[in-house]
Motif scaffolding. Structure first.
Motif, PDB file in Angstrom:
ATOM      1  N   ALA A   1      -2.655  10.808  11.975  1.00  0.00           N
ATOM      2  CA  ALA A   1      -2.637  12.248  11.683  1.00  0.00           C
ATOM      3  C   ALA A   1      -1.737  12.576  10.509  1.00  0.00           C
ATOM      4  N   SER A   2      -1.041  11.569   9.947  1.00  0.00           N
ATOM      5  CA  SER A   2      -0.268  11.802   8.725  1.00  0.00           C
ATOM      6  C   SER A   2      -1.134  11.604   7.488  1.00  0.00           C
ATOM      7  N   GLY A   3      -2.261  10.907   7.646  1.00  0.00           N
ATOM      8  CA  GLY A   3      -3.115  10.603   6.508  1.00  0.00           C
ATOM      9  C   GLY A   3      -2.625   9.446   5.672  1.00  0.00           C
ATOM     10  N   GLN A   4      -1.549   8.787   6.125  1.00  0.00           N
ATOM     11  CA  GLN A   4      -0.947   7.698   5.362  1.00  0.00           C
ATOM     12  C   GLN A   4      -1.092   6.360   6.084  1.00  0.00           C
ATOM     13  N   TYR A   5      -1.300   5.301   5.292  1.00  0.00           N
ATOM     14  CA  TYR A   5      -1.342   3.930   5.788  1.00  0.00           C
ATOM     15  C   TYR A   5      -0.237   3.175   5.052  1.00  0.00           C
ATOM     16  N   VAL A   6       0.774   2.759   5.792  1.00  0.00           N
ATOM     17  CA  VAL A   6       1.979   2.190   5.190  1.00  0.00           C
ATOM     18  C   VAL A   6       1.719   0.748   4.764  1.00  0.00           C
ATOM     19  N   PHE A   7       2.151   0.411   3.560  1.00  0.00           N
ATOM     20  CA  PHE A   7       1.945  -0.938   3.055  1.00  0.00           C
ATOM     21  C   PHE A   7       2.801  -1.951   3.803  1.00  0.00           C
ATOM     22  N   GLY A   8       2.176  -3.072   4.113  1.00  0.00           N
ATOM     23  CA  GLY A   8       2.893  -4.212   4.658  1.00  0.00           C
ATOM     24  C   GLY A   8       2.797  -5.338   3.656  1.00  0.00           C
ATOM     25  N   ALA A   9       1.949  -6.320   3.924  1.00  0.00           N
ATOM     26  CA  ALA A   9       1.683  -7.392   2.979  1.00  0.00           C
ATOM     27  C   ALA A   9       0.322  -7.981   3.294  1.00  0.00           C
ATOM     28  N   PRO A  10      -0.586  -8.059   2.331  1.00  0.00           N
ATOM     29  CA  PRO A  10      -1.913  -8.628   2.604  1.00  0.00           C
ATOM     30  C   PRO A  10      -1.795 -10.097   3.006  1.00  0.00           C
ATOM     31  N   TYR A  11      -2.739 -10.550   3.784  1.00  0.00           N
ATOM     32  CA  TYR A  11      -2.728 -11.920   4.299  1.00  0.00           C
ATOM     33  C   TYR A  11      -3.800 -12.788   3.658  1.00  0.00           C
ATOM     34  N   LEU A  12      -4.830 -12.143   3.138  1.00  0.00           N
ATOM     35  CA  LEU A  12      -5.971 -12.858   2.565  1.00  0.00           C
ATOM     36  C   LEU A  12      -6.098 -12.521   1.078  1.00  0.00           C
TER      37      LEU A  12
ATOM     38  N   PRO B   1      -1.729   2.080   9.895  1.00  0.00           N
ATOM     39  CA  PRO B   1      -1.519   3.490  10.238  1.00  0.00           C
ATOM     40  C   PRO B   1      -0.359   3.668  11.215  1.00  0.00           C
ATOM     41  N   VAL B   2       0.842   3.666  10.699  1.00  0.00           N
ATOM     42  CA  VAL B   2       2.029   3.809  11.551  1.00  0.00           C
ATOM     43  C   VAL B   2       2.001   5.128  12.310  1.00  0.00           C
ATOM     44  N   CYS B   3       1.552   6.184  11.638  1.00  0.00           N
ATOM     45  CA  CYS B   3       1.578   7.518  12.248  1.00  0.00           C
ATOM     46  C   CYS B   3       0.236   8.213  12.045  1.00  0.00           C
TER      47      CYS B   3
ATOM     48  N   PRO C   1       2.942  -0.584  22.412  1.00  0.00           N
ATOM     49  CA  PRO C   1       3.957   0.398  21.990  1.00  0.00           C
ATOM     50  C   PRO C   1       4.875  -0.082  20.873  1.00  0.00           C
ATOM     51  N   SER C   2       4.880  -1.400  20.605  1.00  0.00           N
ATOM     52  CA  SER C   2       5.786  -1.943  19.585  1.00  0.00           C
ATOM     53  C   SER C   2       5.104  -2.247  18.256  1.00  0.00           C
ATOM     54  N   HIS C   3       3.812  -2.056  18.163  1.00  0.00           N
ATOM     55  CA  HIS C   3       3.072  -2.590  17.024  1.00  0.00           C
ATOM     56  C   HIS C   3       3.490  -2.040  15.662  1.00  0.00           C
ATOM     57  N   HIS C   4       4.033  -0.847  15.631  1.00  0.00           N
ATOM     58  CA  HIS C   4       4.419  -0.255  14.350  1.00  0.00           C
ATOM     59  C   HIS C   4       5.794  -0.724  13.871  1.00  0.00           C
ATOM     60  N   ILE C   5       6.555  -1.386  14.751  1.00  0.00           N
ATOM     61  CA  ILE C   5       7.963  -1.662  14.457  1.00  0.00           C
ATOM     62  C   ILE C   5       8.172  -2.489  13.194  1.00  0.00           C
TER      63      ILE C   5
END
Length: 367
Positions: free
Chosen positions: A282-293, A278-280, A220-224
């Motif tokens: 059904a929104s069609g959006q994937y929110v940028f974080g930071a690449p690791y590789l 994919p924070v949400c 339940p916390s993964h999007h935070i």
């Protein structure tokens, strides 16, 4: 475990036309026609006997005296109601409603939009946190915001579950007291110390899976960590994503810091390593974080390939300076499903200090 989350992957797949979902479907996942799809998800949303849906529809929340985890149910139901709202907006108005001869009208869309706002009904205005509430409208007192036991939540506490409004982050920021309060509260979550007694009775929450009070070991916390992207300090998402990946994933026998329910901890890692999440759904959006590789290659189901490059990324260079897709700058805080599936080359330029102005458009929010 709670809510009616089956609607989320089904509607998300339909909205994105996964496997030709909106067309004649050789995979037979579901009747491809909108009438059947809406009938199924609408039925799931109105099973009165399931998780006290009758009271949820009547009161706008599931009361603590009827369910010890009613606040969690309310928050998760509100998101699923929003998913159906997204479907209602997209399907033709000629689709019949469940078990009637009436057609889906704007009133029905508005019904699910209002249900998506039910999360507000479990936020105590005196504290700005989600809390347990009784059927008569009163709040459970005293309330312990850190405890995972008997506070209205399942495998979580108020500090973590209060951030579970993925479909209306702007509304959540407002109800918590504004941007400054919201950022300070996120900061406190990642840095606070939580004594063992507050999660001793919850097997899926352990010290190994916690960063401050943030519980990465339970889904339940993964999007935070990504919620900073809606605030005035979005670079903190990049900082915390790298911190979580370094501390919570190890190459040893207990390398996962929590229960990999349905593979969600592994999926979080894969998405976050690519640089978006994919924070949400059904929104069609994937929110940028930071690449690791420095490089990831996606071989997509439609035959296209998306190559993701971050040649200078490191623990020090964890901050996004700019992003291009097929040579064109991206000025949004997200990439869309359509952009991913079109393939090409996504390039992150990383640096040791935050670029506070690399994007101008924040991710989706209902309000």
């Amino acid at each position: 475990m709670i809510g009616y989350h089956g609607v989320s992957p089904v509607v998300d797949a339909w909205l994105n036309n996964v496997y030709g979902f909106q067309e004649k479907n050789p995979y037979h996942l579901i009747d491809p026609y909108e009438e059947e799809l809406f009938s199924l998800v609408n039925h799931s949303a109105n099973l009165d006997y399931y998780d006290h849906t009758d009271l949820y529809k009547k009161l706008g929340y599931v009361p603590y005296n009827k369910s010890a985890v009613g606040t969690s149910i309310t928050l998760e139901n509100a998101y699923e109601d929003w998913v159906i709202y997204q479907l209602c907006k997209k399907i033709p108005k000629t689709v019949k409603n469940d078990n009637t001869n009436k057609y889906i009208e704007d009133e029905l869309c508005e019904k699910y939009r209002q249900r998506a706002l039910n999360f507000k009904n479990v936020f105590n205005p005196e504290t700005g946190f989600a809390q347990a509430r009784y059927e008569d409208g009163s709040w459970k007192t005293p309330a312990d915001l850190l405890s995972t036991s008997n506070e209205g939540f399942i495998e979580g506490n108020s500090w973590n579950y209060s951030f579970y409004v993925p479909h209306d982050v702007n509304g959540l920021i407002k109800i918590m007291g504004g941007d400054k309060v919201f950022v300070n509260r996120l900061d406190e979550l990642f840095t606070m110390y939580v004594p063992d007694k507050f999660f001793a009775e919850t097997e899926d929450v352990t010290r190994e899976g916690m960063l401050g009070g943030y519980v990465h070991g339970n889904e339940p916390s993964h999007h935070i960590p990504y919620l900073y992207m809606w605030t005035s300090q979005p670079w903190k998402t990049q900082q915390h994503v790298h911190e979580v990946m370094n501390k919570m994933y190890k190459n040893n026998i207990d390398g996962l810091c929590g229960n990999d329910d349905c593979g969600q901890m592994s999926a979080w890692y894969i998405f976050s390593a690519m640089g978006f999440y994919p924070v949400c759904p059904a929104s069609g959006q994937y929110v940028f974080g930071a690449p690791y590789l420095p490089e990831n290659v996606l071989h997509l189901q439609n035959g296209n390939t998306l190559t993701i490059k971050a040649p200078n990324v490191s623990d020090k260079n964890c901050y996004i300076q700019s992003i291009t897709l097929n040579g064109k700058p991206i000025h949004c805080a997200y990439i869309t499903y359509e952009q991913i599936m079109a393939g090409g080359e996504l390039i992150f330029t990383m640096g040791s200090k935050p670029n506070k102005k690399w994007f101008t458009e924040k991710p989706y929010s209902l309000e």
